[in-house]
Design a protein around this motif. Structure first.
Motif, mmCIF file in Angstrom:
data_model
loop_
_atom_site.group_PDB
_atom_site.id
_atom_site.type_symbol
_atom_site.label_atom_id
_atom_site.label_comp_id
_atom_site.label_asym_id
_atom_site.label_seq_id
_atom_site.Cartn_x
_atom_site.Cartn_y
_atom_site.Cartn_z
ATOM 1 N N ASP A 186 0.808 -1.211 0.000
ATOM 2 C CA ASP A 186 0.000 0.000 0.000
ATOM 3 C C ASP A 186 0.848 1.271 0.000
ATOM 4 O O ASP A 186 0.328 2.366 -0.103
ATOM 5 C CB ASP A 186 -0.957 -0.002 1.185
ATOM 6 N N VAL A 187 2.166 1.137 0.086
ATOM 7 C CA VAL A 187 3.069 2.285 0.095
ATOM 8 C C VAL A 187 3.421 2.655 -1.338
ATOM 9 O O VAL A 187 3.784 1.798 -2.141
ATOM 10 C CB VAL A 187 4.355 1.958 0.888
ATOM 11 N N GLN A 188 3.310 3.947 -1.653
ATOM 12 C CA GLN A 188 3.658 4.430 -2.979
ATOM 13 C C GLN A 188 5.030 5.102 -2.926
ATOM 14 O O GLN A 188 5.161 6.178 -2.346
ATOM 15 C CB GLN A 188 2.605 5.428 -3.471
ATOM 16 N N PRO A 189 6.051 4.465 -3.493
ATOM 17 C CA PRO A 189 7.375 5.085 -3.482
ATOM 18 C C PRO A 189 7.410 6.308 -4.396
ATOM 19 O O PRO A 189 6.638 6.407 -5.355
ATOM 20 C CB PRO A 189 8.292 3.987 -4.003
ATOM 21 N N ASP A 190 8.295 7.232 -4.086
ATOM 22 C CA ASP A 190 8.461 8.424 -4.907
ATOM 23 C C ASP A 190 9.296 8.132 -6.141
ATOM 24 O O ASP A 190 9.213 8.845 -7.139
ATOM 25 C CB ASP A 190 9.123 9.531 -4.071
ATOM 26 N N ARG A 191 10.095 7.076 -6.043
ATOM 27 C CA ARG A 191 10.964 6.693 -7.159
ATOM 28 C C ARG A 191 11.120 5.177 -7.164
ATOM 29 O O ARG A 191 11.253 4.564 -6.109
ATOM 30 C CB ARG A 191 12.321 7.356 -6.968
ATOM 31 N N ILE A 192 11.119 4.571 -8.355
ATOM 32 C CA ILE A 192 11.286 3.125 -8.492
ATOM 33 C C ILE A 192 12.513 2.851 -9.347
ATOM 34 O O ILE A 192 12.662 3.410 -10.430
ATOM 35 C CB ILE A 192 10.049 2.468 -9.125
ATOM 36 N N GLU B 96 16.957 -6.318 -14.698
ATOM 37 C CA GLU B 96 17.674 -6.624 -15.936
ATOM 38 C C GLU B 96 19.057 -5.987 -15.984
ATOM 39 O O GLU B 96 19.735 -6.047 -17.008
ATOM 40 C CB GLU B 96 16.852 -6.152 -17.145
ATOM 41 N N LEU B 97 19.476 -5.353 -14.882
ATOM 42 C CA LEU B 97 20.768 -4.671 -14.846
ATOM 43 C C LEU B 97 21.851 -5.573 -14.277
ATOM 44 O O LEU B 97 21.589 -6.380 -13.391
ATOM 45 C CB LEU B 97 20.664 -3.395 -14.001
ATOM 46 N N GLU B 98 23.060 -5.395 -14.759
ATOM 47 C CA GLU B 98 24.214 -6.136 -14.237
ATOM 48 C C GLU B 98 24.807 -5.379 -13.053
ATOM 49 O O GLU B 98 24.829 -4.145 -13.049
ATOM 50 C CB GLU B 98 25.283 -6.270 -15.333
ATOM 51 N N PRO B 99 25.313 -6.112 -12.054
ATOM 52 C CA PRO B 99 25.992 -5.450 -10.932
ATOM 53 C C PRO B 99 27.209 -4.672 -11.455
ATOM 54 O O PRO B 99 27.841 -5.126 -12.402
ATOM 55 C CB PRO B 99 26.434 -6.610 -10.038
ATOM 56 N N PRO B 100 27.497 -3.552 -10.895
ATOM 57 C CA PRO B 100 26.904 -2.912 -9.709
ATOM 58 C C PRO B 100 25.832 -1.884 -10.050
ATOM 59 O O PRO B 100 25.502 -1.041 -9.214
ATOM 60 C CB PRO B 100 28.104 -2.244 -9.074
ATOM 61 N N GLU B 101 25.306 -1.901 -11.267
ATOM 62 C CA GLU B 101 24.380 -0.857 -11.717
ATOM 63 C C GLU B 101 23.160 -0.669 -10.810
ATOM 64 O O GLU B 101 22.801 0.475 -10.506
ATOM 65 C CB GLU B 101 23.958 -1.103 -13.155
ATOM 66 N N PRO B 102 22.484 -1.732 -10.327
ATOM 67 C CA PRO B 102 21.344 -1.489 -9.412
ATOM 68 C C PRO B 102 21.773 -0.752 -8.136
ATOM 69 O O PRO B 102 21.079 0.151 -7.676
ATOM 70 C CB PRO B 102 20.838 -2.895 -9.090
ATOM 71 N N PHE B 103 22.929 -1.111 -7.596
ATOM 72 C CA PHE B 103 23.464 -0.463 -6.395
ATOM 73 C C PHE B 103 23.735 1.015 -6.689
ATOM 74 O O PHE B 103 23.326 1.901 -5.929
ATOM 75 C CB PHE B 103 24.739 -1.180 -5.949
ATOM 76 N N VAL B 104 24.421 1.279 -7.792
ATOM 77 C CA VAL B 104 24.789 2.650 -8.154
ATOM 78 C C VAL B 104 23.542 3.503 -8.357
ATOM 79 O O VAL B 104 23.435 4.610 -7.820
ATOM 80 C CB VAL B 104 25.685 2.665 -9.413
ATOM 81 N N ARG B 105 22.588 3.006 -9.114
ATOM 82 C CA ARG B 105 21.361 3.773 -9.379
ATOM 83 C C ARG B 105 20.562 4.017 -8.104
ATOM 84 O O ARG B 105 19.975 5.089 -7.913
ATOM 85 C CB ARG B 105 20.498 3.059 -10.407
ATOM 86 N N THR B 106 20.535 3.026 -7.226
ATOM 87 C CA THR B 106 19.813 3.187 -5.962
ATOM 88 C C THR B 106 20.467 4.252 -5.096
ATOM 89 O O THR B 106 19.784 5.130 -4.559
ATOM 90 C CB THR B 106 19.737 1.848 -5.207
ATOM 91 N N GLU C 66 22.353 6.731 -6.045
ATOM 92 C CA GLU C 66 22.137 8.035 -6.678
ATOM 93 C C GLU C 66 20.730 8.552 -6.396
ATOM 94 O O GLU C 66 20.544 9.737 -6.101
ATOM 95 C CB GLU C 66 22.370 7.945 -8.189
ATOM 96 N N ALA C 67 19.748 7.675 -6.472
ATOM 97 C CA ALA C 67 18.368 8.070 -6.188
ATOM 98 C C ALA C 67 18.225 8.504 -4.731
ATOM 99 O O ALA C 67 17.536 9.486 -4.430
ATOM 100 C CB ALA C 67 17.409 6.926 -6.503
ATOM 101 N N LEU C 68 18.880 7.790 -3.827
ATOM 102 C CA LEU C 68 18.789 8.124 -2.409
ATOM 103 C C LEU C 68 19.448 9.451 -2.098
ATOM 104 O O LEU C 68 19.014 10.175 -1.195
ATOM 105 C CB LEU C 68 19.396 7.003 -1.566
ATOM 106 N N ASP C 69 20.491 9.799 -2.838
ATOM 107 C CA ASP C 69 21.137 11.100 -2.656
ATOM 108 C C ASP C 69 20.194 12.248 -2.993
ATOM 109 O O ASP C 69 20.359 13.359 -2.495
ATOM 110 C CB ASP C 69 22.388 11.216 -3.536
ATOM 111 N N ALA C 70 19.208 11.988 -3.847
ATOM 112 C CA ALA C 70 18.329 13.040 -4.343
ATOM 113 C C ALA C 70 17.002 13.151 -3.600
ATOM 114 O O ALA C 70 16.246 14.087 -3.857
ATOM 115 C CB ALA C 70 18.061 12.802 -5.832
#
Length: 79
Positions: free
Chosen positions: A3-9, A14-24, A26-30
């Motif tokens: 029931d929680v609506q995230p502000d960003r998904i 489908e991403l290779e490591p470390p791309e999910p970590f990096v993108r996450t 970066e999103a958290l910094d913003a």
């Protein structure tokens, strides 16, 4: 958590490591206090948990019916 609506998904399924970590991270910094980021990934992201803890974030993880993991992340109020 459904029931929680995230502000960003971040869809890291489908991403290779470390791309999910990096993108996450970066999103958290913003994000502002009170905003949430959802990471969807094909395996439980254990290395991410340590980084979140060290950087003052809280999270909830659940395994979705399709087998992927959903990690809802937000800034700790006690940071």
């Amino acid at each position: 958590m459904s029931d929680v609506q995230p502000d960003r998904i971040i869809d890291g399924r489908e991403l290779e490591p470390p791309e999910p970590f990096v993108r996450t991270m970066e999103a958290l910094d913003a994000i502002a206090q009170g905003e949430k980021v959802m990471l969807r990934i094909g395996r439980e992201p254990f290395p991410l948990y340590r980084a979140l803890s060290l950087n003052g974030f809280e999270w909830l993880t659940r395994q979705a019916p399709d087998g992927c993991y959903e990690v809802l992340i937000w800034k700790s109020l006690f940071r």
